[in-house]
Design an enzyme around this catalytic site. Structure first.
Site, PDB file in Angstrom:
ATOM      1  N   PHE A  70     -13.969   3.409   3.841  1.00 43.73           N
ATOM      2  CA  PHE A  70     -13.027   2.593   3.075  1.00 43.73           C
ATOM      3  C   PHE A  70     -12.591   3.352   1.835  1.00 43.73           C
ATOM      4  CE2 PHE A  70     -11.795  -0.619  -0.057  1.00 43.73           C
ATOM      5  CZ  PHE A  70     -10.803  -1.258   0.666  1.00 43.73           C
ATOM      6  N   GLY A  79       0.774  -1.240   0.000  1.00 40.67           N
ATOM      7  CA  GLY A  79       0.000   0.000   0.000  1.00 40.67           C
ATOM      8  C   GLY A  79       0.800   1.282   0.000  1.00 40.67           C
ATOM      9  N   GLU A  88       3.938   4.079   6.259  1.00 41.19           N
ATOM     10  CA  GLU A  88       2.712   3.300   6.091  1.00 41.19           C
ATOM     11  C   GLU A  88       1.698   4.106   5.288  1.00 41.19           C
ATOM     12  OE1 GLU A  88       1.297   0.700   5.794  1.00 41.19           O
ATOM     13  OE2 GLU A  88       0.404  -0.090   7.626  1.00 41.19           O
ATOM     14  N   ASP A  89       0.835   3.407   4.566  1.00 37.76           N
ATOM     15  CA  ASP A  89      -0.184   4.106   3.784  1.00 37.76           C
ATOM     16  C   ASP A  89      -1.301   4.625   4.680  1.00 37.76           C
ATOM     17  OD1 ASP A  89      -1.016   1.538   4.369  1.00 37.76           O
ATOM     18  OD2 ASP A  89      -1.722   1.058   2.359  1.00 37.76           O
ATOM     19  N   ASP A 100      -5.421   2.204  10.619  1.00 35.39           N
ATOM     20  CA  ASP A 100      -6.848   2.008  10.883  1.00 35.39           C
ATOM     21  C   ASP A 100      -6.953   1.616  12.364  1.00 35.39           C
ATOM     22  OD1 ASP A 100      -9.422   0.751  10.915  1.00 35.39           O
ATOM     23  OD2 ASP A 100      -9.283   0.185   8.840  1.00 35.39           O
ATOM     24  N   ASP A 136      -5.663  -0.394  -2.208  1.00 28.62           N
ATOM     25  CA  ASP A 136      -6.423  -1.258  -3.101  1.00 28.62           C
ATOM     26  C   ASP A 136      -7.739  -1.748  -2.521  1.00 28.62           C
ATOM     27  OD1 ASP A 136      -5.164  -3.007  -1.133  1.00 28.62           O
ATOM     28  OD2 ASP A 136      -5.850  -4.651  -2.394  1.00 28.62           O
ATOM     29  N   LYS A 158      -7.185   6.998  10.540  1.00 30.23           N
ATOM     30  CA  LYS A 158      -8.611   7.064  10.867  1.00 30.23           C
ATOM     31  C   LYS A 158      -8.690   7.201  12.386  1.00 30.23           C
ATOM     32  CE  LYS A 158      -9.986   3.974   7.076  1.00 30.23           C
ATOM     33  NZ  LYS A 158     -10.499   2.615   6.755  1.00 30.23           N
ATOM     34  N   ARG A 176      -4.777   0.604  -6.929  1.00 27.50           N
ATOM     35  CA  ARG A 176      -3.516   1.163  -6.415  1.00 27.50           C
ATOM     36  C   ARG A 176      -2.916   2.231  -7.323  1.00 27.50           C
ATOM     37  NH1 ARG A 176      -2.019  -2.149  -2.133  1.00 27.50           N
ATOM     38  NH2 ARG A 176      -2.288  -4.389  -2.405  1.00 27.50           N
TER      39      ARG A 176
HETATM   40  P1  5GP Z   1      -4.831  -1.783  10.760  1.00 24.26           P
HETATM   41  O1  5GP Z   1      -3.915  -2.907  11.083  1.00 24.26           O
HETATM   42  O2  5GP Z   1      -4.342  -0.445  11.275  1.00 24.26           O
HETATM   43  O3  5GP Z   1      -6.240  -2.043  11.178  1.00 24.26           O
HETATM   44  O4  5GP Z   1      -4.937  -1.706   9.194  1.00 24.26           O
HETATM   45  C1  5GP Z   1      -3.905  -1.185   8.462  1.00 24.26           C
HETATM   46  C2  5GP Z   1      -3.837  -1.770   7.075  1.00 24.26           C
HETATM   47  O5  5GP Z   1      -5.111  -2.105   6.576  1.00 24.26           O
HETATM   48  C3  5GP Z   1      -3.267  -0.737   6.148  1.00 24.26           C
HETATM   49  O6  5GP Z   1      -1.889  -0.898   6.005  1.00 24.26           O
HETATM   50  C4  5GP Z   1      -4.013  -1.005   4.860  1.00 24.26           C
HETATM   51  O7  5GP Z   1      -3.278  -1.938   4.106  1.00 24.26           O
HETATM   52  C5  5GP Z   1      -5.312  -1.608   5.286  1.00 24.26           C
HETATM   53  N1  5GP Z   1      -6.393  -0.580   5.325  1.00 24.26           N
HETATM   54  C6  5GP Z   1      -6.915   0.040   6.416  1.00 24.26           C
HETATM   55  N2  5GP Z   1      -7.888   0.900   6.074  1.00 24.26           N
HETATM   56  C7  5GP Z   1      -7.990   0.835   4.728  1.00 24.26           C
HETATM   57  C8  5GP Z   1      -8.825   1.510   3.753  1.00 24.26           C
HETATM   58  O8  5GP Z   1      -9.680   2.365   4.042  1.00 24.26           O
HETATM   59  N3  5GP Z   1      -8.603   1.165   2.460  1.00 24.26           N
HETATM   60  C9  5GP Z   1      -7.688   0.233   2.072  1.00 24.26           C
HETATM   61  N4  5GP Z   1      -7.583  -0.009   0.770  1.00 24.26           N
HETATM   62  N5  5GP Z   1      -6.895  -0.409   2.945  1.00 24.26           N
HETATM   63  C10 5GP Z   1      -7.038  -0.113   4.257  1.00 24.26           C
HETATM   64 MG    MG Z   2      -0.501  -0.784   4.522  1.00 25.06          MG
END
Ligand code: 5GP
Ligand code: MG
Length: 181
Positions: A158, A51, A105-106, A109, A165, A137, A171
């Protein structure tokens, strides 16, 4: 710039145009440069694939200190939902003992991915770890781990584009889109 895109079965509408993303990256790069200006070590820029590929590339062009580039590949999302479990698909290829690391990091969440990676890097002997994320977020993030550099905050929706993606599609778009619900 497309006002709307379709990926698999879902439709997404324009959310953050590239011009806004660029400005946010300029600002976050400036902060990182300020913090690392004149550093005597060579920090590691750690790209979290897939990402953050576009964000890392754009950010790196703006950094003006000597840094080493490394990447890891993690995955925690399936479709439009976090699985809560982090899979390491491609590990670190380098000894990071005593090194300072800036994770790129992208999107953060729940923070599970960052907490997991942070723990793994500490275990491997990193001297200091900072986290730089393009998107956060805040409504969902509940971890104690400090996020040092956040380029943009978004609501709990989302999104896709600029590296992000939906089941491997989306992407390549330079603007960021939100799921149309
Ligand atoms: P976390 O572990 O913080 O819950 O999630 C992080 C990962 O989930 C990010 O690196 C990303 O790859 C994916 N992710 C979280 N939110 C989104 C979103 O809104 N869109 C997309 N495409 N990926 C997300
Ligand atoms: Mg990521």
């Amino acid at each position: 710039m497309e006002p709307r895109i379709k990926l698999h079965d879902k439709s997404f509408k324009l959310f953050l145009p590239y011009s806004e993303i660029e400005t946010a990256i300029d600002q976050v790069a400036e902060r990182i440069n300020k913090d690392f200006h004149g550093c005597e070590d060579v920090p590691i820029i750690l790209c979290v694939l897939n990402g953050s590929i576009l964000f890392t590339a754009e950010l790196m062009k703006r950094l003006d200190f000597n840094a080493q580039f490394l990447s890891v590949r993690l995955s925690s999302y399936q479709g439009t939902r976090s699985t809560g479990e982090v899979q390491q698909l491609l590990g670190l290829t380098e000894d990071i003992r005593g090194r300072r690391i800036i994770i790129i990091e992208d999107i953060v969440d729940t923070g599970t991915t960052m907490e997991n990676l942070h723990g793994m890097l500490l275990e491997k002997g990193a001297a200091e770890i900072r986290i730089c994320t393009m998107l956060l977020k805040p409504e969902v993030y509940r971890k104690a781990l400090p996020l040092d550099y956040v380029a943009m905050e978004i609501p709990n929706r989302f999104i896709v584009g600029f590296g992000l993606d939906y089941d491997e599609l989306g992407r390549n778009y330079k603007d960021i889109y939100v799921l149309d619900s």
